[in-house]
Enzyme design. Structure first.
Site, PDB file in Angstrom:
ATOM      1  CG  ASP A 155      -2.819   6.293   7.434  1.00 19.33           C
ATOM      2  OD1 ASP A 155      -2.950   5.189   7.980  1.00 19.33           O
ATOM      3  OD2 ASP A 155      -3.576   6.697   6.513  1.00 19.33           O
ATOM      4  CB  ILE A 156      -2.023   8.098   2.186  1.00 20.07           C
ATOM      5  CG1 ILE A 156      -1.891   9.048   1.020  1.00 20.07           C
ATOM      6  CG2 ILE A 156      -3.173   7.142   1.981  1.00 20.07           C
ATOM      7  CD1 ILE A 156      -0.605   9.799   0.967  1.00 20.07           C
ATOM      8  CG  HIS A 178      -0.438  -1.540   9.383  1.00 18.23           C
ATOM      9  ND1 HIS A 178      -0.915  -2.551   8.594  1.00 18.23           N
ATOM     10  CD2 HIS A 178      -1.506  -0.747   9.647  1.00 18.23           C
ATOM     11  CE1 HIS A 178      -2.214  -2.385   8.381  1.00 18.23           C
ATOM     12  NE2 HIS A 178      -2.602  -1.296   9.027  1.00 18.23           N
ATOM     13  CG  HIS A 187      -3.083   2.699  12.602  1.00 19.82           C
ATOM     14  ND1 HIS A 187      -3.486   3.407  11.493  1.00 19.82           N
ATOM     15  CD2 HIS A 187      -3.446   1.406  12.371  1.00 19.82           C
ATOM     16  CE1 HIS A 187      -4.091   2.579  10.636  1.00 19.82           C
ATOM     17  NE2 HIS A 187      -4.080   1.367  11.144  1.00 19.82           N
TER      18      HIS A 187
HETATM   19  P1  AMP Z   1      -5.798  -0.940   8.352  1.00 19.06           P
HETATM   20  O1  AMP Z   1      -5.238  -2.067   7.517  1.00 19.06           O
HETATM   21  O2  AMP Z   1      -7.280  -1.088   8.568  1.00 19.06           O
HETATM   22  O3  AMP Z   1      -5.050  -0.754   9.644  1.00 19.06           O
HETATM   23  O4  AMP Z   1      -5.636   0.393   7.524  1.00 19.06           O
HETATM   24  C1  AMP Z   1      -4.563   0.601   6.651  1.00 19.06           C
HETATM   25  C2  AMP Z   1      -4.088   2.030   6.736  1.00 19.06           C
HETATM   26  O5  AMP Z   1      -3.114   2.216   5.731  1.00 19.06           O
HETATM   27  C3  AMP Z   1      -5.178   3.092   6.530  1.00 19.06           C
HETATM   28  O6  AMP Z   1      -5.138   4.024   7.608  1.00 19.06           O
HETATM   29  C4  AMP Z   1      -4.781   3.752   5.195  1.00 19.06           C
HETATM   30  O7  AMP Z   1      -5.075   5.121   5.148  1.00 19.06           O
HETATM   31  C5  AMP Z   1      -3.289   3.482   5.148  1.00 19.06           C
HETATM   32  N1  AMP Z   1      -2.753   3.417   3.789  1.00 19.06           N
HETATM   33  C6  AMP Z   1      -3.217   2.667   2.757  1.00 19.06           C
HETATM   34  N2  AMP Z   1      -2.467   2.868   1.663  1.00 19.06           N
HETATM   35  C7  AMP Z   1      -1.509   3.764   2.011  1.00 19.06           C
HETATM   36  C8  AMP Z   1      -0.437   4.384   1.305  1.00 19.06           C
HETATM   37  N3  AMP Z   1      -0.181   4.110   0.015  1.00 19.06           N
HETATM   38  N4  AMP Z   1       0.344   5.259   1.969  1.00 19.06           N
HETATM   39  C9  AMP Z   1       0.108   5.551   3.264  1.00 19.06           C
HETATM   40  N5  AMP Z   1      -0.889   4.993   3.984  1.00 19.06           N
HETATM   41  C10 AMP Z   1      -1.692   4.118   3.361  1.00 19.06           C
END
Ligand code: AMP
Length: 129
Positions: free
Chosen positions: A29-30, A93, A95
């Site tokens: 996660d970024i 996804h 986490h």
């Molecule tokens: P959520 O959809 O609320 O579960 O959150 C989406 C997650 O994806 C968040 O924790 C972001 O930090 C992560 N995220 C979004 N874009 C990217 C990316 N390009 N690379 C890695 N993680 C990402």
């Protein structure tokens, strides 16, 4: 239009990749909640995890288990916490977050990681797969 996660799978957007097989993909996660915070996704696009077929959601959890075991070895922690939110990116996804206490799963707090740190943690997780 392809989701940002599909573009990551295709290599159109860079990521700190952890693992992949024919159906699933894991990357860091970024904007991590903890060092080692990793996302597991199905390569097939679906907006909502609980719309996946039984076989796909089951396979994703088995894939996530392997990744979680590697994170556990790579990052000091008690357990790997699992969360599904999915409000930001419309691509199912999971986490995976290394935790020692409940408050480590706080999605309002984030840790800063330099590029070097991302690469270092990525390397340690990959070595433990
Ligand atoms: P959520 O959809 O609320 O579960 O959150 C989406 C997650 O994806 C968040 O924790 C972001 O930090 C992560 N995220 C979004 N874009 C990217 C990316 N390009 N690379 C890695 N993680 C990402």
């Amino acid at each position: 239009m392809a989701t940002i996660f599909s573009r990551i799978v295709k290599g159109e957007i860079p990521c700190y990749k952890i693992a992949e097989d024919d159906r699933f993909f894991a990357f860091m996660d970024i904007n991590p909640v903890a060092k080692g915070h990793t996302l597991v996704i199905p390569k097939r696009e679906d907006d909502y995890i609980f719309n996946l077929e039984d076989d796909e959601i089951g396979g994703m959890m088995v894939f996530a288990k392997k990744v979680a075991k590697a994170i556990e070895k790579a990052v000091p922690c008690k357990r790997i916490g699992v969360a599904v939110i999915g409000l930001e990116v419309p691509h199912a996804h999971i986490h995976l977050i290394p935790i020692t206490q409940e408050s480590d799963m706080d999605f309002k707090k984030h840790v800063k990681m330099s590029e070097e740190e991302f690469i270092e943690v990525q390397k340690r997780i990959v070595e433990n797969l």
